[in-house]
Design an enzyme around this catalytic site. Structure first.
Site, PDB file in Angstrom:
ATOM      1  N   ARG A  51       0.802  -1.229   0.000  1.00 18.20           N
ATOM      2  CA  ARG A  51       0.000   0.000   0.000  1.00 18.20           C
ATOM      3  C   ARG A  51       0.834   1.278   0.000  1.00 18.20           C
ATOM      4  NH1 ARG A  51      -2.809  -3.950   1.590  1.00 18.20           N
ATOM      5  NH2 ARG A  51      -0.826  -4.463   2.528  1.00 18.20           N
ATOM      6  N   THR A  52       1.783   1.366   0.925  1.00 20.86           N
ATOM      7  CA  THR A  52       2.468   2.655   1.103  1.00 20.86           C
ATOM      8  C   THR A  52       3.266   3.004  -0.151  1.00 20.86           C
ATOM      9  OG1 THR A  52       2.602   2.082   3.422  1.00 20.86           O
ATOM     10  CG2 THR A  52       3.889   3.976   2.713  1.00 20.86           C
ATOM     11  N   LYS A  80      25.658  -3.908  -0.945  1.00 19.36           N
ATOM     12  CA  LYS A  80      27.128  -3.877  -1.049  1.00 19.36           C
ATOM     13  C   LYS A  80      27.744  -3.155   0.142  1.00 19.36           C
ATOM     14  CE  LYS A  80      26.504  -3.037  -5.936  1.00 19.36           C
ATOM     15  NZ  LYS A  80      26.665  -1.928  -6.885  1.00 19.36           N
ATOM     16  N   ARG A 101      11.109   3.838   3.499  1.00 21.16           N
ATOM     17  CA  ARG A 101      10.763   2.892   4.580  1.00 21.16           C
ATOM     18  C   ARG A 101      12.005   2.100   4.940  1.00 21.16           C
ATOM     19  NH1 ARG A 101       5.664  -1.145   4.696  1.00 21.16           N
ATOM     20  NH2 ARG A 101       4.691   0.846   5.213  1.00 21.16           N
ATOM     21  N   HIS A 129       4.786   5.796  11.561  1.00 25.72           N
ATOM     22  CA  HIS A 129       4.312   5.643  10.187  1.00 25.72           C
ATOM     23  C   HIS A 129       3.346   6.805   9.937  1.00 25.72           C
ATOM     24  CE1 HIS A 129       3.133   3.979   6.468  1.00 25.72           C
ATOM     25  NE2 HIS A 129       2.773   2.761   6.824  1.00 25.72           N
TER      26      HIS A 129
HETATM   27  N1   CP Z   1      -0.443  -0.028   5.766  1.00 18.91           N
HETATM   28  C1   CP Z   1       0.787  -0.291   5.271  1.00 18.91           C
HETATM   29  O1   CP Z   1       1.787   0.322   5.649  1.00 18.91           O
HETATM   30  O2   CP Z   1       0.784  -1.281   4.332  1.00 18.91           O
HETATM   31  P1   CP Z   1       2.078  -1.763   3.519  1.00 18.91           P
HETATM   32  O3   CP Z   1       3.012  -2.410   4.523  1.00 18.91           O
HETATM   33  O4   CP Z   1       1.567  -2.723   2.492  1.00 18.91           O
HETATM   34  O5   CP Z   1       2.718  -0.539   2.938  1.00 18.91           O
END
Ligand code: CP
Length: 304
Positions: A51-52, A80, A101, A129
């Site tokens: 999603r993100t 590396k 991320r 998040h």
């Molecule tokens: N909600 C969320 O962060 O989903 P993903 O881990 O799929 O990005």
């Protein structure tokens, strides 16, 4: 230049503005389709995501911009031995904004100190998040028409669930918010959230192991997955993974206008039968995620 590392980096007023822009995008998509012409977003995902990452990419493409990046550490020079700081300095030469991320808490903050372009934290370990929280706030505003006067049940892995930590922090700034914290003992909310956010802001909260105990009080039920990737041993994960499975039977006492949310991915914690329940908002929540990220990109690139 401003980065978004923690939801607290945004004031209540700034969040209100982002929600207003996201709502305008929902109703007038065409108006925004060239706002980021010529701009590039880099998505640097050192940890898996559906999603993100894809919602950030869809958001930039729908704004007329372009996207570069990688979806795993293995497909970058991290494999590396390159440091996060060097990766960020490099990508800043190619992109106007970075969504990142990383499995380590604090990685986005470290990256922002070296970056020559704005950094958006797309999840740092079990810590924060913020763009999921913006997604959750837009969802609550659209589904409940308010961000105050709500009783919110948070259920599942409250220890490692970074979305829960960010959501509590964000919602604690609105009026008359109560939390019901539903988790097994091993996955209770960390003490620092209780002390530094809930108690400090005099927010009413109750803790329980029983998902049905306060069901009829809830305006929102926010389910979460037990975070397998954060466990140190498989045995504990297996014992706790199916502790809660929300089904129609458990929802019998719930309000008719309950809003059921989940940041996703789901494993077993919501039974498929609940998907057909009009109170299930989690797939609508996914879509809100794209619109709020469009609004955020515009704000961070200072596109008016
Ligand atoms: N909600 C969320 O962060 O989903 P993903 O881990 O799929 O990005």
């Amino acid at each position: 230049m401003k980065h978004l590392i923690d939801i607290k980096d945004l004031s209540v007023e700034e969040i209100k503005d982002l929600i207003e822009v996201a709502n305008d995008i929902i109703h007038s998509r065409e108006k925004y389709s060239h706002k980021c012409d010529g701009k590039k977003l880099a998505t640097l995902f050192f940890e898996p995501s559906t999603r993100t990452r894809l919602s950030f990419e869809a958001a930039m493409l729908e704004l007329g911009g372009n996207v570069i990046g990688f979806s795993s550490a293995n497909s970058s020079s991290t494999s590396k031995g390159e440091s996060v700081s060097d990766t960020i300095r490099t990508v800043g030469c190619y992109a106007d904004i970075i969504a990142m991320r990383h499995p380590k808490e604090g990685a986005a903050l470290v990256a922002s100190e070296k970056s020559i372009v704005p950094i958006i934290n797309a999840g740092d370990g079990g810590h924060n998040h913020p763009t999921q929280t913006l997604t959750d706030l837009l969802t609550i505003q659209c589904e409940k028409s308010r961000l105050s006067d709500l009783t919110i049940g948070l259920c599942g892995d409250l220890k490692f669930g970074r979305t829960v930590h960010s959501l509590i922090t964000a919602m604690s700034r609105y009026k008359n918010i109560k939390f019901i914290l539903i988790s097994p003992t091993e996955l209770k909310i960390p003490e620092y959230i209780k002390e530094e956010v809930l108690k400090k802001n005099k927010i009413e909260f109750k803790e329980t192991k029983d998902i049905e105990e306060y069901m009829n009080d809830l305006d929102i039920l926010y389910m979460t997955r037990v975070q397998k990737e954060r466990f140190f041993n498989e045995e504990d994960y297996v014992r706790l993974k199916d502790y809660y499975i929300l089904n129609e039977e458990k929802l019998k006492k719930a309000k008719k206008n309950l809003c059921i949310m989940h940041p996703l991915p789901r494993v077993n914690e919501i039974s498929k039968e609940v998907d057909e329940d009009p109170r299930a908002a989690y797939f609508r929540q996914v879509e809100y995620g794209k619109y709020i990220r469009m609004a955020l990109i515009l704000k961070m690139l200072e596109v008016h």
